[in-house]
Design an enzyme around this catalytic site. Structure first.
Site, PDB file in Angstrom:
ATOM      1  N   LEU A  14       1.309  -1.093   0.406  1.00  0.00           N
ATOM      2  CA  LEU A  14      -0.481   0.098   0.050  1.00  0.00           C
ATOM      3  C   LEU A  14       0.817   1.208  -0.079  1.00  0.00           C
ATOM      4  O   LEU A  14       0.246   1.933  -0.743  1.00  0.00           O
ATOM      5  CB  LEU A  14      -1.137   0.196   0.966  1.00  0.00           C
ATOM      6  CG  LEU A  14      -1.959   1.382   1.442  1.00  0.00           C
ATOM      7  CD1 LEU A  14      -2.723   1.298   0.153  1.00  0.00           C
ATOM      8  CD2 LEU A  14      -3.220   1.197   2.964  1.00  0.00           C
ATOM      9  N   THR A  32       9.320   6.936   2.653  1.00  0.00           N
ATOM     10  CA  THR A  32      10.316   6.369   3.405  1.00  0.00           C
ATOM     11  C   THR A  32      10.256   4.640   3.651  1.00  0.00           C
ATOM     12  O   THR A  32       9.612   3.809   3.246  1.00  0.00           O
ATOM     13  CB  THR A  32      10.294   7.044   5.179  1.00  0.00           C
ATOM     14  OG1 THR A  32       9.253   6.073   5.202  1.00  0.00           O
ATOM     15  CG2 THR A  32      10.038   8.461   4.678  1.00  0.00           C
ATOM     16  N   ASP A  56      14.181   3.629   9.463  1.00  0.00           N
ATOM     17  CA  ASP A  56      13.198   2.784  10.267  1.00  0.00           C
ATOM     18  C   ASP A  56      12.195   3.228  11.391  1.00  0.00           C
ATOM     19  O   ASP A  56      12.617   3.558  11.984  1.00  0.00           O
ATOM     20  CB  ASP A  56      14.197   1.844  10.602  1.00  0.00           C
ATOM     21  CG  ASP A  56      14.077   0.165  12.441  1.00  0.00           C
ATOM     22  OD1 ASP A  56      12.727   0.486  12.262  1.00  0.00           O
ATOM     23  OD2 ASP A  56      14.835  -0.673  12.210  1.00  0.00           O
ATOM     24  N   ASN A  83       1.794   3.775   7.429  1.00  0.00           N
ATOM     25  CA  ASN A  83       1.422   3.105   6.691  1.00  0.00           C
ATOM     26  C   ASN A  83       2.089   1.582   7.057  1.00  0.00           C
ATOM     27  O   ASN A  83       1.738   0.931   6.807  1.00  0.00           O
ATOM     28  CB  ASN A  83       1.277   3.156   5.548  1.00  0.00           C
ATOM     29  CG  ASN A  83       2.020   1.772   4.798  1.00  0.00           C
ATOM     30  OD1 ASN A  83       0.840   1.641   3.915  1.00  0.00           O
ATOM     31  ND2 ASN A  83       3.455   1.671   3.860  1.00  0.00           N
ATOM     32  N   SER A 134      -4.011   1.713  10.876  1.00  0.00           N
ATOM     33  CA  SER A 134      -4.877   0.565  12.189  1.00  0.00           C
ATOM     34  C   SER A 134      -5.303  -0.407  11.239  1.00  0.00           C
ATOM     35  O   SER A 134      -4.913  -1.659  10.098  1.00  0.00           O
ATOM     36  CB  SER A 134      -6.133   0.776  12.625  1.00  0.00           C
ATOM     37  OG  SER A 134      -6.389   0.467  14.167  1.00  0.00           O
ATOM     38  N   TYR A 148      -1.513  -8.568  16.672  1.00  0.00           N
ATOM     39  CA  TYR A 148      -1.697  -8.114  15.787  1.00  0.00           C
ATOM     40  C   TYR A 148      -2.583  -7.372  15.891  1.00  0.00           C
ATOM     41  O   TYR A 148      -2.488  -5.935  16.504  1.00  0.00           O
ATOM     42  CB  TYR A 148      -1.954  -8.940  14.098  1.00  0.00           C
ATOM     43  CG  TYR A 148      -2.066  -7.604  13.128  1.00  0.00           C
ATOM     44  CD1 TYR A 148      -0.985  -6.863  12.136  1.00  0.00           C
ATOM     45  CD2 TYR A 148      -3.185  -7.900  12.431  1.00  0.00           C
ATOM     46  CE1 TYR A 148      -1.023  -5.639  11.941  1.00  0.00           C
ATOM     47  CE2 TYR A 148      -3.484  -6.742  11.873  1.00  0.00           C
ATOM     48  CZ  TYR A 148      -2.569  -5.839  10.543  1.00  0.00           C
ATOM     49  OH  TYR A 148      -2.505  -5.167  10.192  1.00  0.00           O
ATOM     50  N   LYS A 152      -3.313  -3.140  17.190  1.00  0.00           N
ATOM     51  CA  LYS A 152      -3.796  -2.214  16.104  1.00  0.00           C
ATOM     52  C   LYS A 152      -5.233  -2.401  17.005  1.00  0.00           C
ATOM     53  O   LYS A 152      -5.367  -0.312  16.710  1.00  0.00           O
ATOM     54  CB  LYS A 152      -4.634  -2.888  14.957  1.00  0.00           C
ATOM     55  CG  LYS A 152      -3.354  -2.915  13.733  1.00  0.00           C
ATOM     56  CD  LYS A 152      -2.535  -1.948  13.314  1.00  0.00           C
ATOM     57  CE  LYS A 152      -1.882  -2.836  12.446  1.00  0.00           C
ATOM     58  NZ  LYS A 152      -1.512  -1.960  11.904  1.00  0.00           N
ATOM     59  N   THR A 183      -2.057  -5.359  -0.424  1.00  0.00           N
ATOM     60  CA  THR A 183      -1.386  -4.818   0.475  1.00  0.00           C
ATOM     61  C   THR A 183       0.036  -6.186   0.457  1.00  0.00           C
ATOM     62  O   THR A 183       1.218  -5.096   1.754  1.00  0.00           O
ATOM     63  CB  THR A 183      -1.676  -4.075   2.065  1.00  0.00           C
ATOM     64  OG1 THR A 183      -1.615  -4.956   2.279  1.00  0.00           O
ATOM     65  CG2 THR A 183      -2.813  -3.286   1.290  1.00  0.00           C
TER      66      THR A 183
END
Length: 281
Positions: A14, A32, A56, A83, A134, A148, A152, A183
Site C-alpha cells: 500500500l 521512506t 526504520d 503506513n 490501523s 497483531y 492495532k 497490500t
C-alpha cells in the site's frame, strides 16, 4: 492543492500505491523505508517531487532525521501517513514474549515515533493531518491475530485520544481500518508465521497458515483505490476521524457495534446500579 506528504513503509504494498497516486496527483512526497535504495528503485528512480529517505520506524533517531530531511527539501509537511507495519501470526501461547514486543514496537511505537518527530513541525505551521493505518483487527478480535490485534487496538486508542491533544493547533487526525486488501501484508517479508510448538494447536496452526497463505494476492480490496481514498481524505477540509475501508470491514464493524450495544444492555440489567452504590456503606 499540492501538499507535502510523508509516507512510511513506502517500499512495497500500500505504501508504494500511496506514493504513486500522490505523485500522479501533483503532490510532493517523502517516501521512506528501511532500504531507501530499494524504495527509489520500486518507485522508478529519482523524481523532482519525490524525496526518498531512510526510516526504520522503530528508531526515534531515524524518524527525526527523516522529518528534518523533508523540511530541508520541501519546507514543510502537510500530511503524515503512518503506513509501515508487519504481522506476527499465531495463537497466543505460540507467540514468544519477544515476538509480541516486536509486534507492538513496530505497529504501535513505530507510528508514535514518527508522529512525535512530525508534531513540532505541524504545531509550528498550525496545520497538518496525521493519518494512521490501523486495521479492522484493531476493532474486532480475530483468531490467529492476537499479537497483531493487540498492536492495532493500541493504535486505535492512541489515535482516538491524540485527536484531542492536537486539534487546538489546527492538526487533524484520521485512523484507517482496512479489511482485506492486496497490500502484501501476507507475504513472507511482512509476516512472521509461527512454528507449531504445542500439540493442542498444531493441527489448527498448520491449517490456518495454509488458509492465510492461499488468500495472499486474492483479497478483494484494491490497494490503489484505497490509496486514492486516503488522498481524498487528506484533501478534506474536515477530514474523517475514522475511515472503515472495504465492504468486509464495514460489515464487521457494524456487527461489532451491535454486539457492543447488546453487551451494554446486558450489563445494565446485570449491574446497572453499580455506579450508584454507597461507597460509605
Amino acid at each position: 492543492m499540492s501538499k507535502v506528504i510523508l509516507v512510511t513503509g513506502a517500499g512495497r504494498g500500500l505504501g508504494t500505491d500511496i506514493v504513486r497516486e500522490a505523485l500522479a496527483a501533483g503532490h510532493q512526497v517523502v517516501a521512506t523505508g528501511r532500504r531507501p535504495e530499494e524504495v527509489e528503485k520500486t518507485l522508478g528512480g529519482p523524481q523532482d517531487n519525490l524525496l526518498v529517505t531512510k526510516l526504520d520506524v522503530t528508531s526515534p533517531e531515524n524518524a527525526e532525521a527523516a522529518v528534518q530531511a523533508a523540511v530541508d527539501r520541501f519546507g514543510r509537511i502537510d500530511v503524515l501517513i503512518n503506513n509501515a507495519g508487519n504481522f506476527f501470526a499465531g495463537y497466543f501461547e505460540e507467540i514468544t514474549p519477544a515476538q509480541m514486543r516486536q509486534q507492538i514496537e513496530t505497529n504501535l511505537f513505530g507510528p508514535m515515533n514518527v508522529t512525535r518527530a512530525v508534531l513540532p513541525v505541524l504545531r509550528k505551521q498550525r496545520a497538518g493531518h496525521i493519518i494512521t493505518l490501523s486495521s479492522s483487527a484493531g476493532l474486532i478480535g480475530q483468531e490467529f491475530c492476537v499479537a497483531y490485534a493487540a498492536s492495532k487496538f493500541g493504535v486505535e486508542g492512541w489515535m482516538e485520544s491524540l485527536r484531542y491533544d492536537v486539534e487546538p493547533y489546527g492538526i487533524h487526525t484520521t485512523v484507517v481500518e482496512p479489511g482485506f486488501f492486496r497490500t502484501e501484508l501476507l507475504v513472507d517479508a511482512s509476516t512472521t508465521w509461527p512454528e507449531p510448538t504445542i500439540d493442542d494447536y498444531a493441527e489448527r496452526t498448520t491449517a490456518t497458515i495454509a488458509a492465510w497463505k492461499s488468500m495472499n494476492g486474492r483479497q478483494t480490496g484494491d490497494p490503489a483505490k484505497l490509496a486514492r481514498a486516503l488522498l481524498a481524505i487528506a484533501g478534506q477540509e474536515k477530514p474523517l476521524l475514522r475511515f472503515v475501508a472495504g465492504a468486509d470491514a464495514i460489515e464487521g464493524v457494524e456487527a461489532k457495534a451491535r454486539e457492543l450495544l447488546a453487551q451494554a444492555q446486558a450489563s445494565r440489567v446485570l449491574g446497572g446500579d453499580l455506579a450508584y452504590e454507597d461507597v460509605n456503606a
